[in-house]
Design an enzyme around this catalytic site. Structure first.
Site, short mmCIF file in Angstrom:
data_model
loop_
_atom_site.label_atom_id
_atom_site.label_comp_id
_atom_site.label_asym_id
_atom_site.label_seq_id
_atom_site.Cartn_x
_atom_site.Cartn_y
_atom_site.Cartn_z
N LYS A 85 0.81 -1.22 0.00
CA LYS A 85 0.00 0.00 0.00
C LYS A 85 0.84 1.27 0.00
CE LYS A 85 -3.95 -2.20 2.20
NZ LYS A 85 -4.89 -2.19 3.36
N ASP A 131 -9.80 2.39 2.38
CA ASP A 131 -9.75 1.69 3.68
C ASP A 131 -10.23 2.59 4.81
OD1 ASP A 131 -8.87 -0.80 2.87
OD2 ASP A 131 -6.75 -0.31 3.11
#
Length: 281
Positions: free
Chosen positions: A73, A109
């Site tokens: 990420k 997220d």
């Protein structure tokens, strides 16, 4: 699956990570693509750190996009040309696509985490004291969501205390978050919520990130990892009498936000949730 034959016009989307074989993202997005009758496919692609940047850019610029999971990420955030405020804030990217020749990145997220916390604790976490385990990409999204929802304090426990301090500084959370110097600091402490944001639990042989028995009191526990069965950490929390949930709700909600980035509304939430429930065992 889309139910349509694959052609030269079919758009390719994928989740990139290592490991990635456990991912339920193809099932969720496959159901959504079929519901919207879109000419696209969604796959899971295992890749190393050095390959992640090329795949992010190649998939996006070819007209597709995708998601990024552990451990890529932060690398994905460096790969994109345009960052949403969520990526700028967290330094992590889990969703990518292209627009006008530029590769864009978002961190859905954050929204997914906030929704998962609400599902576990409908009363919310305003004024709560939270223990956050981990300091990687998932922890960055969790910290952002917790601060947005008005927690009183976030105590971060990570194997490297320096990395936990770096996370706090990088997100400007010095007044709201503290880095704990080892598991001994949990003794006698009470937390309204414990968030498990490390990658431990992806493999059956993984140890627990910590034992809740070290704390004096825990109100609820949320594991951002998920699997075909409740994770070992979730089971341990429930055995202790602590309400606990794994990362499936967060997965669903972040997936819905990502789908909206790629294709706009409507997002077929009912079909996505049904696909998730079908794989609960």
């Amino acid at each position: 699956m889309t139910g349509r034959p694959i052609s030269a016009a079919t758009r390719l989307f994928a989740v990139l990570g290592d490991p990635v074989a456990h991912s339920l993202s193809p099932a969720l997005h496959g159901a959504a693509l079929a519901a919207r009758r879109l000419d696209a496919v969604y796959l899971a692609l295992r890749c190393g750190d050095r390959d992640a940047v090329g795949l992010v850019r190649g998939l996006a610029l070819a007209g597709g996009g995708g998601n990024v999971t552990v451990p890529h990420k932060r690398r994905a955030a460096e790969a994109v040309d345009r960052r949403t405020p969520a990526v700028e804030r967290t330094g992590a990217c889990n969703t990518f696509w292209s627009d006008d020749g530029a590769v864009w990145g978002d961190n859905t997220d954050v929204a997914g985490f906030r929704g998962a916390v609400t599902a576990l604790l409908p009363e919310g976490v305003a004024g709560a004291r939270v223990l956050l385990l981990g300091a990687g990409g998932a922890a960055r999204a969790a910290l952002a969501g917790l601060l947005d929802d008005g927690v009183r304090e976030v105590a971060i426990l990570n194997r490297s205390v320096d990395r936990a301090r770096e996370l706090i500084r990088g997100m400007g959370a010095e007044g709201s978050a503290t880095a704990l110097d080892g598991e001994g600091a949990l003794s006698g402490e009470d937390f309204d919520l414990v968030v498990q944001a490390t990658s431990l639990g992806l493999h059956p042989s993984d140890p627990l990130p910590t034992s809740l028995d070290r704390c004096r009191g825990v109100g609820a526990a949320l594991d951002l990892v998920y699997g075909r069965e409740p994770t070992r950490w979730v089971r341990a929390a429930r055995e202790r009498g602590v309400p606990a949930a794994d990362g499936r709700e967060m997965l669903l909600l972040q997936a819905a936000a990502a789908f909206r980035r790629w294709f706009g509304d409507p997002v077929p939430m009912a079909e996505m949730r049904a696909a998730l429930n079908e794989r609960d065992g």
